[in-house]
Scaffold this active site. Structure first.
Site, PDB file in Angstrom:
ATOM      1  N   CYS A  31       0.831  -1.217   0.000  1.00 39.83           N
ATOM      2  CA  CYS A  31       0.000   0.000   0.000  1.00 39.83           C
ATOM      3  C   CYS A  31       0.867   1.270   0.000  1.00 39.83           C
ATOM      4  CB  CYS A  31      -0.910  -0.044   1.222  1.00 39.83           C
ATOM      5  SG  CYS A  31      -1.826   1.463   1.545  1.00 39.83           S
ATOM      6  N   CYS A  34      -0.039   3.867   2.634  1.00 42.94           N
ATOM      7  CA  CYS A  34       0.364   3.352   3.949  1.00 42.94           C
ATOM      8  C   CYS A  34       1.835   3.677   4.220  1.00 42.94           C
ATOM      9  CB  CYS A  34       0.156   1.839   4.027  1.00 42.94           C
ATOM     10  SG  CYS A  34      -1.550   1.306   3.883  1.00 42.94           S
TER      11      CYS A  34
END
Length: 104
Positions: A31, A34
């Site tokens: 991600c 993230c």
């Protein structure tokens, strides 16, 4: 205090036994947002380690915890202030905005 990685519900329960504000961050290796948010969490930890406990949960390694917190997308964070679960924080949030959300 360092950012804590948890993989089991038991570990999470133990880390929630604190008087500090808790931020649980749900993430995954692949991600991109993230990875960007990890820098914000690191900055938050450096500035407020005595007030905020940061817990990270990899959704791929701990899908049961993610399901319990109704994580539908990542990054997804949850604040626990005075042992009360607050509304979810969805997506990347800049440091200053996160500070305001926490109220510190």
């Amino acid at each position: 205090m360092s950012i804590v990685q948890v993989t089991t519900k038991e570990e999470l329960r133990e880390h929630l036994k604190t008087k500090k504000i808790v931020l649980i961050n749900f993430w995954a290796e692949w991600c991109g947002p993230c990875k960007m948010f990890k820098g914000v969490l690191k900055e938050l930890n450096e500035e407020f380690s005595g007030k905020v406990k940061i817990i990270r949960v990899n959704v791929e390694k701990s899908p049961d915890i993610a399901a319990e917190y109704k994580v539908m997308g990542i990054p997804h964070s949850r604040l626990i202030i005075h042992h009360k679960l607050r509304e979810p924080i969805i997506g990347y949030v800049p440091f200053e905005q996160l500070k305001q959300m926490i109220g510190i």
